[in-house]
Write a protein that holds these residues in place. Structure first.
Motif, PDB file in Angstrom:
ATOM      1  N   VAL A  74     -11.791 -31.551 -33.502  1.00 37.80           N
ATOM      2  CA  VAL A  74     -12.936 -32.396 -33.858  1.00 37.80           C
ATOM      3  C   VAL A  74     -13.939 -31.615 -34.707  1.00 37.80           C
ATOM      4  N   ALA A  75     -14.208 -30.355 -34.320  1.00 35.42           N
ATOM      5  CA  ALA A  75     -15.152 -29.533 -35.082  1.00 35.42           C
ATOM      6  C   ALA A  75     -14.651 -29.290 -36.493  1.00 35.42           C
ATOM      7  N   ALA A  76     -13.342 -29.073 -36.651  1.00 33.13           N
ATOM      8  CA  ALA A  76     -12.780 -28.859 -37.987  1.00 33.13           C
ATOM      9  C   ALA A  76     -12.937 -30.110 -38.853  1.00 33.13           C
ATOM     10  N   ARG A  77     -12.772 -31.281 -38.245  1.00 30.18           N
ATOM     11  CA  ARG A  77     -12.942 -32.523 -39.004  1.00 30.18           C
ATOM     12  C   ARG A  77     -14.398 -32.749 -39.399  1.00 30.18           C
ATOM     13  N   VAL A  78     -15.317 -32.317 -38.550  1.00 30.04           N
ATOM     14  CA  VAL A  78     -16.732 -32.433 -38.901  1.00 30.04           C
ATOM     15  C   VAL A  78     -17.075 -31.494 -40.050  1.00 30.04           C
ATOM     16  N   ALA A  79     -16.511 -30.277 -40.019  1.00 27.57           N
ATOM     17  CA  ALA A  79     -16.825 -29.289 -41.044  1.00 27.57           C
ATOM     18  C   ALA A  79     -16.137 -29.589 -42.373  1.00 27.57           C
ATOM     19  N   ASP A  80     -14.968 -30.248 -42.333  1.00 25.15           N
ATOM     20  CA  ASP A  80     -14.201 -30.499 -43.548  1.00 25.15           C
ATOM     21  C   ASP A  80     -13.975 -32.000 -43.706  1.00 25.15           C
TER      22      ASP A  80
END
Length: 307
Positions: free
Chosen positions: A295-301
């Motif tokens: 989820v954090a990776a999708r928020v960042a990218d």
């Protein structure tokens, strides 16, 4: 919905595999579980007492029958009863998990802070800073937990007397265990961030941002660092699992209660229900952390969200 279903099935498969491997691995350890139930080899239990215990706990059944019975209990949420402690495994694990999770979360946060600081400093300070930063990252990543813990105790507790050598209930008792877990992980994360940051600073989107008049600080902190953090974010799920496993050593050295010491004691006395219960809870925490990093990776990218 399909993605969630696939993830749920994958999580169930991982938990089943972990429970299976743990069950048979503990059974391969020399010794008799019935003796662990009666207090260990030093209890000098009679043959009649051992036979009664084996019958009560199903230890006289074939190994496959014991395994299927264990899976049946786990499927209903029953982690079983500890052989050595004579108490339910569920409450035992839940009473210990808080300290270990706190230790792992604080260590992960400190590792990120150290890695981020070292990566940004080494990429801004020229060739000398880059070499120093790279050297510190390599040394940090190579440090074993037991050696680092012993060194920190000698320096900060025995020589300088700044913090207690064993973990206490206060914040001071967390300092050395957290640092011991964080430093090696910071070395790995720092290497990833530094290389990704150097690559990002030479990317076309950074050149475009500079051409639009973006300040150097904005280029680094808004554009380049956001891109450079993605590999480290993806690694954080694995890193959290490694912190939990490293807690076995750290909690033992610093006499800190938690899942690590509970697991070590259970393996020593062949307490199969406790071992399986602890490993399953750790695997579940790892799965949850992996989902959170996704989820954090999708928020960042934003590209991942579009995909």
């Amino acid at each position: 919905m399909v993605r969630l279903a696939v993830r749920a099935l994958g999580a169930i498969g991982v938990l089943w595999l972990v429970a299976t491997l743990t069950f048979f691995a503990v059974r391969l350890i020399p010794g008799d579980p019935a003796q662990a139930i009666l207090g260990g080899p030093g209890s000098q239990a009679s043959a009649e007492a051992l036979s009664a215990v084996r019958a009560e706990y199903g230890l006289d059944q074939p190994l496959l029958v014991q395994y299927l019975a264990q899976l049946g209990r786990l499927a209903t949420g029953d982690l079983g009863r500890s052989y050595a402690l004579n108490m339910d495994v569920g409450p035992l694990v839940m009473s210990q998990i808080g300290g270990t999770l706190l230790l792992a979360i604080l260590a992960l946060a400190l590792a990120w802070l150290l890695a981020l600081t070292l990566a940004t400093w080494s990429t801004r300070g020229g060739v000398v800073a880059l070499r120093i930063g790279s050297g510190l990252e390599i040394v940090g990543a190579a440090l074993p937990h037991f050696w680092l813990a012993t060194s920190l105790i000698v320096v900060f507790s025995i020589w300088w007397g700044l913090v207690p050598p064993i973990s206490t209930s206060g914040a001071a008792g967390l300092v050395l265990p957290v640092v011991t877990l964080a430093v090696p992980l910071a070395g790995f994360l720092g290497q990833l961030m530094r290389e990704s940051l150097l690559t990002a600073l030479e990317s076309p989107f950074v050149l475009s941002a500079r051409a639009r008049g973006e300040s150097e600080r904005g280029v680094r902190w808004v554009h380049a660092l956001r891109h450079a953090a993605l590999p480290a974010i993806n690694l954080s799920g694995w890193a959290f699992g490694s912190l939990i496993s490293g807690a076995v050593v750290v909690e033992t050295i610093f006499a800190r209660p938690g899942l690590g010491r509970t697991l070590l004691n259970a393996v020593t006395v062949r307490d199969v229900p406790v071992v399986v219960g602890v490993v399953l809870i750790v695997a579940l925490a790892y799965i949850v952390m992996t989902v959170l990093t996704d989820v954090a990776a999708r928020v960042a990218d934003p590209r991942l969200r579009l995909a």
